[in-house]
Scaffold this active site. Structure first.
Site: not given
Length: 117
Positions: A69-70
């Site tokens: 993800c981020r």
């Protein structure tokens, strides 16, 4: 997606230890984050859609799937849920921010400089 697992129980790999080739990478960020910049060859399934689309992971690999993800929070949740559901999932520590910082390739919208949102 209510799986609660201790963070230390989730298999995790750093970007530097992640193989550079033939990795089944699942990106669980939202559509706008994906469009701005993502790893080439990654499969995009937003976290909220994962339970309905989990069968698509079989198209990626019959081995481990690396979840990104981020920064690592959503991917840890996704990896925990996938592992509880019988998959072999590994959280990518530091997410796409670390991916980009390590100098790994990032692609985005045609004609725009890719960025990590």
């Amino acid at each position: 997606m209510e799986t609660v697992v201790s963070p230390s129980a989730i298999p995790t790999v750093s970007i530097s230890d992640l193989p550079k080739d033939r990795v089944a990478l699942l990106d669980v960020r939202e559509d706008d984050e994906w469009a701005a910049g993502h790893a080439p060859g990654a499969k995009h399934i937003p976290l909220g859609e994962l339970p309905e689309r989990v069968s698509e992971i079989a198209e990626l690999t019959d081995g481990p799937v690396y979840v990104v993800c981020r920064s690592g929070g959503r991917s840890a949740r996704a990896a925990a849920w996938l592992n509880a559901s019988g998959w072999d999932a590994v959280n990518v520590e530091g997410g796409m921010k670390s991916w980009h910082a390590e100098g790994r390739d990032v692609v985005g919208q045609p004609g725009a400089e890719p960025e990590i949102l």
